[in-house]
Scaffold this motif. Structure first.
Motif, PDB file in Angstrom:
ATOM      1  N   ARG A 296      48.961  37.614  45.086  1.00  0.00           N
ATOM      2  CA  ARG A 296      48.097  36.214  44.633  1.00  0.00           C
ATOM      3  C   ARG A 296      46.907  35.913  45.573  1.00  0.00           C
ATOM      4  NH1 ARG A 296      52.517  34.053  42.983  1.00  0.00           N
ATOM      5  NH2 ARG A 296      52.076  32.324  43.598  1.00  0.00           N
ATOM      6  N   VAL A 297      47.164  35.977  46.713  1.00  0.00           N
ATOM      7  CA  VAL A 297      46.070  35.284  47.490  1.00  0.00           C
ATOM      8  C   VAL A 297      46.121  36.294  48.596  1.00  0.00           C
ATOM      9  CG1 VAL A 297      47.101  33.557  49.838  1.00  0.00           C
ATOM     10  CG2 VAL A 297      47.552  33.128  47.383  1.00  0.00           C
ATOM     11  N   LEU A 298      44.610  36.598  48.866  1.00  0.00           N
ATOM     12  CA  LEU A 298      44.166  37.045  50.275  1.00  0.00           C
ATOM     13  C   LEU A 298      43.616  36.136  51.228  1.00  0.00           C
ATOM     14  CD1 LEU A 298      43.279  40.076  51.325  1.00  0.00           C
ATOM     15  CD2 LEU A 298      40.746  39.363  49.890  1.00  0.00           C
ATOM     16  N   VAL A 299      44.697  36.159  52.109  1.00  0.00           N
ATOM     17  CA  VAL A 299      43.791  35.650  53.756  1.00  0.00           C
ATOM     18  C   VAL A 299      42.626  36.482  54.916  1.00  0.00           C
ATOM     19  CG1 VAL A 299      44.634  34.520  55.207  1.00  0.00           C
ATOM     20  CG2 VAL A 299      46.027  34.708  53.515  1.00  0.00           C
ATOM     21  N   ALA A 300      41.652  36.054  54.828  1.00  0.00           N
ATOM     22  CA  ALA A 300      40.797  37.302  55.447  1.00  0.00           C
ATOM     23  C   ALA A 300      39.960  36.239  55.979  1.00  0.00           C
ATOM     24  CB  ALA A 300      39.981  37.626  54.404  1.00  0.00           C
ATOM     25  N   THR A 301      39.536  36.672  56.797  1.00  0.00           N
ATOM     26  CA  THR A 301      38.319  36.992  58.279  1.00  0.00           C
ATOM     27  C   THR A 301      36.871  37.007  57.226  1.00  0.00           C
ATOM     28  OG1 THR A 301      38.534  39.026  58.907  1.00  0.00           O
ATOM     29  CG2 THR A 301      39.911  37.479  60.030  1.00  0.00           C
ATOM     30  N   ASP A 302      36.113  36.913  57.420  1.00  0.00           N
ATOM     31  CA  ASP A 302      34.662  36.988  57.144  1.00  0.00           C
ATOM     32  C   ASP A 302      34.027  37.999  57.462  1.00  0.00           C
ATOM     33  OD1 ASP A 302      34.408  34.067  57.769  1.00  0.00           O
ATOM     34  OD2 ASP A 302      32.879  34.085  59.100  1.00  0.00           O
ATOM     35  N   ILE A 303      35.299  39.052  57.584  1.00  0.00           N
ATOM     36  CA  ILE A 303      34.389  40.498  56.724  1.00  0.00           C
ATOM     37  C   ILE A 303      34.557  40.731  55.530  1.00  0.00           C
ATOM     38  CG2 ILE A 303      37.654  41.369  56.460  1.00  0.00           C
ATOM     39  CD1 ILE A 303      36.893  43.848  58.128  1.00  0.00           C
ATOM     40  N   ALA A 304      35.624  39.639  54.870  1.00  0.00           N
ATOM     41  CA  ALA A 304      35.844  39.022  53.283  1.00  0.00           C
ATOM     42  C   ALA A 304      34.150  39.012  52.716  1.00  0.00           C
ATOM     43  CB  ALA A 304      37.269  39.004  52.705  1.00  0.00           C
ATOM     44  N   ALA A 305      33.950  38.252  53.395  1.00  0.00           N
ATOM     45  CA  ALA A 305      32.846  37.764  53.037  1.00  0.00           C
ATOM     46  C   ALA A 305      31.258  38.112  52.322  1.00  0.00           C
ATOM     47  CB  ALA A 305      32.374  36.103  54.018  1.00  0.00           C
ATOM     48  N   ARG A 306      31.811  39.045  52.651  1.00  0.00           N
ATOM     49  CA  ARG A 306      30.384  39.890  51.907  1.00  0.00           C
ATOM     50  C   ARG A 306      31.067  41.068  51.397  1.00  0.00           C
ATOM     51  NH1 ARG A 306      24.738  39.005  54.317  1.00  0.00           N
ATOM     52  NH2 ARG A 306      24.829  37.470  56.086  1.00  0.00           N
ATOM     53  N   GLY A 307      31.109  41.121  49.907  1.00  0.00           N
ATOM     54  CA  GLY A 307      31.271  42.639  49.551  1.00  0.00           C
ATOM     55  C   GLY A 307      32.782  42.970  48.882  1.00  0.00           C
ATOM     56  N   VAL A 308      33.320  41.852  49.114  1.00  0.00           N
ATOM     57  CA  VAL A 308      34.893  41.994  48.262  1.00  0.00           C
ATOM     58  C   VAL A 308      34.267  41.061  46.597  1.00  0.00           C
ATOM     59  CG1 VAL A 308      36.852  41.033  47.955  1.00  0.00           C
ATOM     60  CG2 VAL A 308      35.751  42.237  50.332  1.00  0.00           C
ATOM     61  N   HIS A 309      34.823  42.492  45.872  1.00  0.00           N
ATOM     62  CA  HIS A 309      34.432  41.575  44.801  1.00  0.00           C
ATOM     63  C   HIS A 309      35.671  41.482  43.925  1.00  0.00           C
ATOM     64  CE1 HIS A 309      33.426  40.062  40.550  1.00  0.00           C
ATOM     65  NE2 HIS A 309      33.547  41.636  39.998  1.00  0.00           N
ATOM     66  N   VAL A 310      36.335  40.775  43.816  1.00  0.00           N
ATOM     67  CA  VAL A 310      37.395  40.882  42.267  1.00  0.00           C
ATOM     68  C   VAL A 310      37.211  39.897  41.503  1.00  0.00           C
ATOM     69  CG1 VAL A 310      39.957  40.602  42.115  1.00  0.00           C
ATOM     70  CG2 VAL A 310      38.781  41.337  44.734  1.00  0.00           C
ATOM     71  N   ASP A 311      37.803  40.503  40.248  1.00  0.00           N
ATOM     72  CA  ASP A 311      37.107  39.449  38.955  1.00  0.00           C
ATOM     73  C   ASP A 311      37.835  38.337  39.354  1.00  0.00           C
ATOM     74  OD1 ASP A 311      34.898  40.534  38.123  1.00  0.00           O
ATOM     75  OD2 ASP A 311      36.399  42.008  36.496  1.00  0.00           O
ATOM     76  N   GLU A 312      38.064  37.175  38.634  1.00  0.00           N
ATOM     77  CA  GLU A 312      38.138  36.318  38.222  1.00  0.00           C
ATOM     78  C   GLU A 312      39.293  35.845  39.788  1.00  0.00           C
ATOM     79  OE1 GLU A 312      41.322  37.339  35.032  1.00  0.00           O
ATOM     80  OE2 GLU A 312      39.511  37.405  34.121  1.00  0.00           O
ATOM     81  N   VAL A 313      38.563  35.628  40.993  1.00  0.00           N
ATOM     82  CA  VAL A 313      39.026  34.958  41.451  1.00  0.00           C
ATOM     83  C   VAL A 313      38.966  33.101  41.397  1.00  0.00           C
ATOM     84  CG1 VAL A 313      38.406  33.926  43.911  1.00  0.00           C
ATOM     85  CG2 VAL A 313      38.600  36.184  43.702  1.00  0.00           C
ATOM     86  N   GLU A 314      39.398  32.249  41.272  1.00  0.00           N
ATOM     87  CA  GLU A 314      39.872  31.028  40.743  1.00  0.00           C
ATOM     88  C   GLU A 314      39.387  29.498  41.753  1.00  0.00           C
ATOM     89  OE1 GLU A 314      43.750  28.687  40.519  1.00  0.00           O
ATOM     90  OE2 GLU A 314      43.203  30.130  38.207  1.00  0.00           O
ATOM     91  N   LEU A 315      39.521  30.309  42.982  1.00  0.00           N
ATOM     92  CA  LEU A 315      39.552  29.471  44.269  1.00  0.00           C
ATOM     93  C   LEU A 315      39.123  30.440  45.470  1.00  0.00           C
ATOM     94  CD1 LEU A 315      39.857  26.267  45.407  1.00  0.00           C
ATOM     95  CD2 LEU A 315      42.236  26.857  45.704  1.00  0.00           C
ATOM     96  N   VAL A 316      38.079  29.617  46.560  1.00  0.00           N
ATOM     97  CA  VAL A 316      38.175  29.929  48.314  1.00  0.00           C
ATOM     98  C   VAL A 316      38.985  28.707  48.568  1.00  0.00           C
ATOM     99  CG1 VAL A 316      36.276  30.208  49.467  1.00  0.00           C
ATOM    100  CG2 VAL A 316      36.607  32.026  46.738  1.00  0.00           C
ATOM    101  N   VAL A 317      39.443  29.424  49.936  1.00  0.00           N
ATOM    102  CA  VAL A 317      39.879  27.961  51.031  1.00  0.00           C
ATOM    103  C   VAL A 317      39.138  28.196  51.965  1.00  0.00           C
ATOM    104  CG1 VAL A 317      41.316  26.356  51.480  1.00  0.00           C
ATOM    105  CG2 VAL A 317      41.195  26.986  49.201  1.00  0.00           C
ATOM    106  N   HIS A 318      38.360  27.328  52.883  1.00  0.00           N
ATOM    107  CA  HIS A 318      37.874  27.432  53.700  1.00  0.00           C
ATOM    108  C   HIS A 318      38.687  26.688  54.924  1.00  0.00           C
ATOM    109  CE1 HIS A 318      33.541  29.225  52.620  1.00  0.00           C
ATOM    110  NE2 HIS A 318      33.540  28.352  51.579  1.00  0.00           N
ATOM    111  N   VAL A 319      39.674  27.669  54.992  1.00  0.00           N
ATOM    112  CA  VAL A 319      41.092  27.169  55.665  1.00  0.00           C
ATOM    113  C   VAL A 319      41.060  26.879  57.393  1.00  0.00           C
ATOM    114  CG1 VAL A 319      43.365  27.166  57.097  1.00  0.00           C
ATOM    115  CG2 VAL A 319      42.774  28.439  54.546  1.00  0.00           C
TER     116      VAL A 319
END
Length: 446
Positions: A296-319
């Motif tokens: 349910r959770v993807l923990v990512a660096t900025d590599i995922a900030a562009r180009g990752v499209h997954v439907d129905e991502v309800e929350l983005v957290v800038h940890v």
């Protein structure tokens, strides 16, 4: 009156392909740019993340190549993208349209063996979607020529014009015919983009649809959560990750992304990581797990900030708050895509408050910060229903190493080969002189 794709001049086979994928109404960026791109003009298109830019350039890309004659190693269409994930997702958008005319599409990027890419090129492809690094490698090896490219697209143009990409992108564009059509699309058009525009675009038309009446209704809600210290931050992040829907947590470093994904998984919140240290197969596996809901959770660096499209991502957290405002906007754009709603949370330690305030102001975000803990009402309201914990299966214990038979193995007191060390007295021990440190026996000594 509602504008249709046919009204914008999109050819009938592409309209049918769009309908087959349940795409019937164009977005503002498509309404603005398609008349010019389909007419063969060079275009700069700016629109917020999730505004429909990929389709806006995919349609004219395919339409221009409808009657192309395929040749080995000489594509007629080229799309440049900064990340493997973005290149893959562009390809997924282009392929159904290309199929309407029997066009072949292939993706080129590093991190994987190039043999399959060579095979595709040798067999002939019409459209190449590529990351600059691997593409230049293939160009240097004379495995691909860009001298037949009729239309070139530069996606995420602002990102491609900085961070070390610019020299490679310049060399690649210079290898395409000067008479070809060029399209540049991005959420922002600044940094070195103007250098590319001046050199490679001819009489370009600019379109921006991220403000005013053309902007889609705001569907993204921003929250700034101040925390008192590191432990409060950790508790808050775990609570934010605990909901039932998909969420992406952004970290600054690869190590911290990997560490947090492991911690969450061990706490019963299935999580995967995405960062530059992962191989391409590992990236694909983790993204697939996130897309299917296995994680349910993807923990990512900025590599995922562009180009990752997954439907129905309800929350983005800038940890970890990003270093600059464009990264904030691109990270945040992983939610509230294509008109759907989503929330964005920035977690802020006391020493980060001033810098985060400046960051948000530059991003054009106005939101009142709240001092919270993991159990605060605003946090509970945002998380909603908490998903049942799914604890990972216990790891199997490694098999016990069999003991060496008595009297055998290097360093044992008995047995041996019957020869004594040179200079040793008869009857002296044949054991090598003891070394400092722990004694090694059996397999450990090999």
């Amino acid at each position: 009156m509602t504008t249709s794709f046919a009204d914008l001049g999109v050819p009938a086979p592409l309209v049918a392909a769009l309908n087959d994928n349940e795409i019937t109404a164009p977005f503002p960026i498509q309404i603005r740019t398609l008349p010019d791109t389909l007419a063969g003009r060079d275009v700069l298109g700016r629109g917020k993340t999730g505004s429909g830019k990929t389709l806006a350039f995919s349609i004219p890309l395919v339409a221009r190549l409808a009657d192309v004659r395929r040749r080995p190693n000489r594509p007629s269409g080229l799309v440049l993208a900064p990340t493997r994930e973005l290149a893959t997702q562009i390809t997924e958008t282009v392929k159904p349209l290309a199929a309407a005319y029997g066009l072949k599409v292939t993706t080129i990027f590093g991190g994987v063996s190039q043999s399959r890419q060579e095979t595709a090129l040798n067999g002939g492809v019409d459209i190449v979607v590529a990351c600059p690094g691997r593409l230049e490698d293939l160009m240097k090896q004379r495995l691909i020529s860009l001298d037949a490219v009729q239309i070139t697209v530069l996606d995420e143009a602002d990102h491609m014009a900085d961070l070390g990409f610019l020299p490679g992108v310049t060399r690649i564009l210079a290898a395409t015919p000067a008479t070809g059509q060029r399209l540049l699309f991005s959420a922002t058009l600044d940094n070195g983009v103007d250098k590319l525009v001046r050199r490679f675009l001819h009489d370009p038309v600019s379109h921006a649809v991220d403000d005013g009446k053309d902007a889609p209704p705001p569907a993204m809600t921003h929250h700034v959560f101040h925390v008192a210290g590191a432990q409060d931050k950790k508790d808050l992040v775990h609570r934010l990750a605990s909901g039932t829907g998909r969420r992406i947590l952004f970290m600054r470093t690869k190590h911290q992304a990997r560490k947090l994904a492991k911690q969450l998984t061990e706490a019963g919140i299935p999580s995967v990581d995405l960062h530059g240290n992962l191989s391409q197969p590992a990236r694909d596996r983790n993204l697939a797990a996130f897309s299917t809901g296995e994680a349910r959770v993807l923990v990512a660096t900025d590599i995922a900030a562009r180009g990752v499209h997954v439907d129905e991502v309800e929350l983005v957290v800038h940890v970890d708050p990003p270093a600059e405002h464009k990264a904030y906007l691109h990270r945040s754009g992983r939610t509230a895509r294509a008109g759907s709603a989503g929330d964005v949370v920035t977690v802020v330690l006391p020493e980060q408050r001033k810098d985060t305030q400046v960051l948000l102001r530059r991003a054009g975000i106005t939101v009142a910060p709240q001092l919270v803990g993991a159990d605060s009402t605003p946090v509970q309201a945002l998380v909603g229903e908490v998903a049942p914990l799914r604890m990972p299966a216990p790891k199997a214990a490694p098999p016990a190493r069999p003991a060496s038979p008595k009297g055998q193995g290097r360093g044992s007191g008995g047995g041996g080969n019957g020869r004594r060390r040179r200079g040793a007295a008869p009857g002296a021990s044949q054991r090598p002189a003891r070394r400092s440190g722990p004694r090694r026996t059996g397999a450990d000594a090999r």
